[in-house]
Structures are given as C-alpha cells and as structure tokens.
Design a protein around this motif. Structure first.
Motif, PDB file in Angstrom:
ATOM      1  N   ALA A   1       0.821  -1.224   0.000  1.00 19.53           N
ATOM      2  CA  ALA A   1       0.000   0.000   0.000  1.00 19.53           C
ATOM      3  C   ALA A   1       0.849   1.267   0.000  1.00 19.53           C
ATOM      4  O   ALA A   1       0.325   2.364  -0.134  1.00 19.53           O
ATOM      5  CB  ALA A   1      -0.931   0.005   1.213  1.00 19.53           C
ATOM      6  N   VAL A   2       2.154   1.103   0.165  1.00 14.29           N
ATOM      7  CA  VAL A   2       3.068   2.257   0.199  1.00 14.29           C
ATOM      8  C   VAL A   2       3.007   3.056  -1.105  1.00 14.29           C
ATOM      9  O   VAL A   2       3.273   4.255  -1.126  1.00 14.29           O
ATOM     10  CB  VAL A   2       4.524   1.786   0.483  1.00 14.29           C
ATOM     11  CG1 VAL A   2       5.528   2.902   0.280  1.00 14.29           C
ATOM     12  CG2 VAL A   2       4.627   1.271   1.902  1.00 14.29           C
ATOM     13  N   ALA A   3       2.630   2.381  -2.182  1.00 13.40           N
ATOM     14  CA  ALA A   3       2.571   3.031  -3.493  1.00 13.40           C
ATOM     15  C   ALA A   3       1.744   4.309  -3.464  1.00 13.40           C
ATOM     16  O   ALA A   3       2.000   5.246  -4.234  1.00 13.40           O
ATOM     17  CB  ALA A   3       2.015   2.065  -4.527  1.00 13.40           C
ATOM     18  N   ALA A   4       0.757   4.393  -2.558  1.00  8.88           N
ATOM     19  CA  ALA A   4      -0.119   5.577  -2.479  1.00  8.88           C
ATOM     20  C   ALA A   4       0.659   6.833  -2.095  1.00  8.88           C
ATOM     21  O   ALA A   4       0.257   7.947  -2.427  1.00  8.88           O
ATOM     22  CB  ALA A   4      -1.238   5.330  -1.465  1.00  8.88           C
ATOM     23  N   THR A   5       1.770   6.667  -1.380  1.00  9.72           N
ATOM     24  CA  THR A   5       2.560   7.833  -0.943  1.00  9.72           C
ATOM     25  C   THR A   5       3.550   8.292  -1.999  1.00  9.72           C
ATOM     26  O   THR A   5       4.082   9.388  -1.914  1.00  9.72           O
ATOM     27  CB  THR A   5       3.348   7.507   0.336  1.00  9.72           C
ATOM     28  OG1 THR A   5       4.323   6.506   0.036  1.00  9.72           O
ATOM     29  CG2 THR A   5       2.448   7.026   1.447  1.00  9.72           C
ATOM     30  N   LYS A   6       3.834   7.421  -2.977  1.00 10.75           N
ATOM     31  CA  LYS A   6       4.847   7.693  -4.003  1.00 10.75           C
ATOM     32  C   LYS A   6       6.179   8.075  -3.359  1.00 10.75           C
ATOM     33  O   LYS A   6       6.916   8.928  -3.846  1.00 10.75           O
ATOM     34  CB  LYS A   6       4.363   8.800  -4.950  1.00 10.75           C
ATOM     35  CG  LYS A   6       3.110   8.417  -5.717  1.00 10.75           C
ATOM     36  CD  LYS A   6       2.622   9.532  -6.612  1.00 10.75           C
ATOM     37  CE  LYS A   6       1.347   9.118  -7.330  1.00 10.75           C
ATOM     38  NZ  LYS A   6       0.766  10.221  -8.117  1.00 10.75           N
ATOM     39  N   SER A   7       6.467   7.454  -2.215  1.00  9.09           N
ATOM     40  CA  SER A   7       7.688   7.736  -1.450  1.00  9.09           C
ATOM     41  C   SER A   7       8.323   6.406  -1.034  1.00  9.09           C
ATOM     42  O   SER A   7       7.614   5.436  -0.788  1.00  9.09           O
ATOM     43  CB  SER A   7       7.364   8.550  -0.197  1.00  9.09           C
ATOM     44  OG  SER A   7       6.590   9.684  -0.518  1.00  9.09           O
ATOM     45  N   PRO A   8       9.643   6.355  -0.941  1.00  9.01           N
ATOM     46  CA  PRO A   8      10.307   5.100  -0.589  1.00  9.01           C
ATOM     47  C   PRO A   8      10.207   4.755   0.891  1.00  9.01           C
ATOM     48  O   PRO A   8      10.149   5.644   1.744  1.00  9.01           O
ATOM     49  CB  PRO A   8      11.771   5.357  -0.979  1.00  9.01           C
ATOM     50  CG  PRO A   8      11.925   6.839  -0.865  1.00  9.01           C
ATOM     51  CD  PRO A   8      10.604   7.444  -1.222  1.00  9.01           C
ATOM     52  N   ILE A   9      10.201   3.446   1.204  1.00 11.59           N
ATOM     53  CA  ILE A   9      10.300   2.991   2.595  1.00 11.59           C
ATOM     54  C   ILE A   9      11.760   3.128   3.000  1.00 11.59           C
ATOM     55  O   ILE A   9      12.650   2.644   2.292  1.00 11.59           O
ATOM     56  CB  ILE A   9       9.864   1.518   2.740  1.00 11.59           C
ATOM     57  CG1 ILE A   9       8.432   1.328   2.243  1.00 11.59           C
ATOM     58  CG2 ILE A   9       9.986   1.056   4.182  1.00 11.59           C
ATOM     59  CD1 ILE A   9       8.000  -0.133   2.159  1.00 11.59           C
ATOM     60  N   ILE A  10      12.028   3.793   4.129  1.00 10.98           N
ATOM     61  CA  ILE A  10      13.422   3.976   4.551  1.00 10.98           C
ATOM     62  C   ILE A  10      13.790   3.084   5.736  1.00 10.98           C
ATOM     63  O   ILE A  10      14.939   2.671   5.875  1.00 10.98           O
ATOM     64  CB  ILE A  10      13.739   5.453   4.861  1.00 10.98           C
ATOM     65  CG1 ILE A  10      12.736   6.050   5.872  1.00 10.98           C
ATOM     66  CG2 ILE A  10      13.773   6.277   3.583  1.00 10.98           C
ATOM     67  CD1 ILE A  10      13.111   7.437   6.364  1.00 10.98           C
ATOM     68  N   PHE A  11      12.810   2.773   6.612  1.00 10.08           N
ATOM     69  CA  PHE A  11      13.063   1.902   7.766  1.00 10.08           C
ATOM     70  C   PHE A  11      11.839   1.038   8.029  1.00 10.08           C
ATOM     71  O   PHE A  11      10.727   1.385   7.612  1.00 10.08           O
ATOM     72  CB  PHE A  11      13.347   2.720   9.040  1.00 10.08           C
ATOM     73  CG  PHE A  11      14.679   3.416   9.057  1.00 10.08           C
ATOM     74  CD1 PHE A  11      15.823   2.753   9.503  1.00 10.08           C
ATOM     75  CD2 PHE A  11      14.800   4.731   8.643  1.00 10.08           C
ATOM     76  CE1 PHE A  11      17.052   3.397   9.528  1.00 10.08           C
ATOM     77  CE2 PHE A  11      16.023   5.380   8.650  1.00 10.08           C
ATOM     78  CZ  PHE A  11      17.159   4.705   9.098  1.00 10.08           C
TER      79      PHE A  11
END
Length: 404
Positions: free
Chosen positions: A278-288
C-alpha cells in the motif's frame, strides 16, 4: 511474525522442487500456487501476486530449457527475482532522502494515532546517535503529556509540552508564552529554532496522530510543516491495518509533501504484506521498518536484502555494516593473539560487549545465510541475553589475575 511465516511458506514451496523427481509443468504450477497463496495470506495486493505469477511463467519455459541446465536453480532464481521486483513496485524510483553531516536536518513525523509514531521517533534518534550524529527530539504532540517519555529514557535532548507547558527538560529556556502554551505550531517552531542555534544535526519533530476525517488536525499539520520547513516529512505506516492504510496514506500525501515512509509493527500478527504494497499511495520510498518494541528493533529497508532474509538467504552486506558500526580498533591485536593461541576471559568479555552492541540476536542471525528471520523466538532471545549478562556479571566480580 506473519512475514516470517510468509518466508517459511515460500521457502517450503521452493523446496518442493528439490523433492520432485522430474521438473515439469505440473510441478511448476503447484509450486507457484503455493507461493501465490502464501503472498495472498500475507495480504499482499492481488495485482502484484498475479503479476508475479505471470512473470515467473514467462521467464521459465521448461520445453526450451536445455537438458543439462539446473532447472530447480533457475526456477528458484526466477521466483526470487520476481519477489524483489514485486516489492520494488512500491518504490517510486525516487532516491531516499539522507541527512547531511554538519548541517541541521529537520525531520517531521506524521501518521495515524496509535501507529507507533512517537516510539519510531525515539528509535530514529537512537539510530543516528549510534552513528555519531548530534540528535534531538521535539514533542509537538499536545494531546499526550507523556509523549517524550521514551526520548527521556534514551537520554535524547528533547523539547516538549507537558500539561500545556512548553519546556526543555535538559536545556531550560525562557517561556515567552507562559505556562498555557498549547499551540503545536509554536512549540515546533520554537524547538527547531532553539536546537538549530545549538547546532544539532538531526532535529526530529513528533506531531499529534490524526485521521483523514479530522480536517482541523490536517490543517494544523500543514501549519506545522509551513512553520518549520522540514527537510524530510516521514509518514509512519502501521502494518497491522494492511491495505486499509492506502486511503490514509494518500490523504497525508495530498496535504503535505511526504518524502519517506517507515512501516511499523512488522513483528506481530500484522499482515505486513498489505502495508508494504500500500506504500505506493505515498509515491515515497520505505526507509526503515520497525520489527519490535525495543529501541533497537529498527532496520533500514532495502528490497533485495529484505527478500533475501525473508527466504533465509541472509544479508551479508547488512551484517558487514553492523560489524563496521562497532569501529573495532583492536581487531588486528585480537587476530594476532588468536594466532598464538591466546584468548583470555578479558578478551571474551570485550567480544560479548561487541555482540550486544550489534543489536538483537534474532536480527543478527537473520542476516546469516541458512538462518530464518524467526530462527530465535523473542523468549529464547531474552533468555540468551540474560545468560550473556549473567556471565559478564560474574566476570565483573573477578580480579585482573583471574581474567588473564
């Protein structure tokens, strides 16, 4: 841990290839069905699962494979490659923000109430402290009087509000707004200004948890962001709510410029695959990612090592980084001693200390190929740590002669 269960199931499915006498279409389809079922049970987006199945099928053509080739290895490699690619779909291709040494880096945290935001702030502060950064925390959460408790426990300099009183426990400051200041915008901006003047390199700003239906709180979040002009806005995503967090993540992204994501609670029975997809909604990378309640249950997220550990293939690069973090100056001296058959109790004590600095045992074992992410349970890990500490206590009671 559900992600550990996922890793076990995928590994088991791949192992079924080794048990098969002949690798044919039927065996391949059965293995893919097991892998896809495991992913769906972990709440991974069905579109990603369908894409993975199609990609593996197109990459593996059993009829065209030469008879001398190791079909099992090729299929396993194709599955691993597609798993990595599936999770890379959550990567927008944007380079993750990294702080600059010697500069004041302001990091603002946003997220739902109860997502583990305040705990994650402390974990990030501790992570950078261990790496030698001058780190502090500003608690602009006016709804929770004890929001800075974890920061205080870890001795992180912090600026907080407590029952309406804006103050810095470790660094007393004048309070021009008296004892009734409850405006998080003022608390955040005063805190940032203060710590910038004191040349802190990592300035973490914790804000109140909010929900997309709370328009006033969302407006307040925007005001805080405009007041402090953060270098990085981190959205803390709770893995326990799975794909349901997609709408929330999009709402935060639409209001403020979310640049990074930290996924928490991946240690419990959360269907973490849903949150990750679901991270795709933020258009931002997972960092931790947060993998537990303790301050060091916190890992940088990289897709390939993550999948590698999930399948019990280890993370040698991560293990080397952990060892390098220790900055051992006496490595050569120790090697020289070992060459001559010299290893005292004092040397053992120092090595025990180094092991404990590296982090939780289960995290370290997960980086070694052949050990799964769940090789050591929390109970066993705590028991092992207790035994190690007991041995060190015994050594503390010895004199210099006994330690030789």
């Amino acid at each position: 841990m559900v992600l550990a269960d996922l890793g076990r199931k995928i590994t088991s499915a791949l192992r079924s290839l080794s048990n098969a006498t002949i690798i044919n279409e039927e065996v391949l389809n059965a293995m893919l069905k097991e892998v896809c079922t495991a992913l769906l049970e972990a709440d991974v987006n069905i579109k990603l699962v369908k894409q993975l199945r199609e990609n593996v099928k197109s990459a593996i053509d059993l009829e065209e494979m030469a008879s001398g080739l190791n079909k099992r290895k090729m299929i396993q490699h194709a599955v691993f490659k597609e798993l990595v690619k599936s999770w890379e779909l959550v990567d927008p291709g944007v380079k993750a923000w990294t702080p600059t040494k010697g500069k004041q880096n302001v990091i603002m945290f946003v997220g739902l109430q109860g997502s583990g935001k305040t705990t994650t702030c402390s974990k990030l502060a501790y992570y950078y402290q261990r790496k030698g950064w001058k780190t502090c925390l500003i608690c602009a959460d006016t709804f929770r009087a004890a929001a800075s408790e974890s920061a205080e426990n870890e001795r992180t300099p912090h600026f907080q509000t407590n029952f309406g009183r804006s103050r810095s426990r470790r660094f007393p400051v004048e309070e021009p707004h008296g004892y009734t200041e409850m405006d998080p915008v003022i608390i955040a901006s005063e805190g940032v200004e203060k710590f910038k003047n004191e040349n802190f390199e990592i300035i973490i700003v914790d804000t109140s948890g909010r929900h997309k239906q709370e328009d006033s709180l969302f407006e307040e979040m925007l005001q805080v962001a405009n007041a402090i002009q953060p270098d990085n806005i981190v959205y803390v995503m709770d893995a326990s709510i799975g794909q349901a967090c997609e709408a929330q993540a999009k709402a935060f992204k639409d209001k403020v410029d979310v640049a990074s994501v930290i996924v928490t609670k991946l240690d419990g029975h959360a269907k973490g695959g849903g949150a990750l997809s679901a991270v795709a909604a933020t258009k931002s990378p997972i960092i931790f990612i947060g993998t537990g309640e303790h301050i060091d249950d916190f890992e940088p997220f990289k897709t390939q090592p993550f999948i590698s550990k999930l399948l019990g293939m280890g993370d040698i690069e991560g293990l080397i980084d952990k060892v390098n973090e220790l900055k051992l100056d006496d490595n050569e001296a120790l090697i020289e001693k070992l060459k001559h058959g010299q290893f005292t109790l004092r040397d053992m004590y120092e090595q025990f200390q180094n092991i404990m600095k590296m982090g939780p045992f289960s995290q370290i074992l997960g980086m070694i190929p052949g050990f799964g992410t769940d090789f050591m349970s929390k109970g066993n890990e705590q028991e092992s740590m207790a035994r190690l500490k007991k041995l060190m206590t015994i050594m503390d009671s010895m004199n210099d002669q006994a330690l030789i």
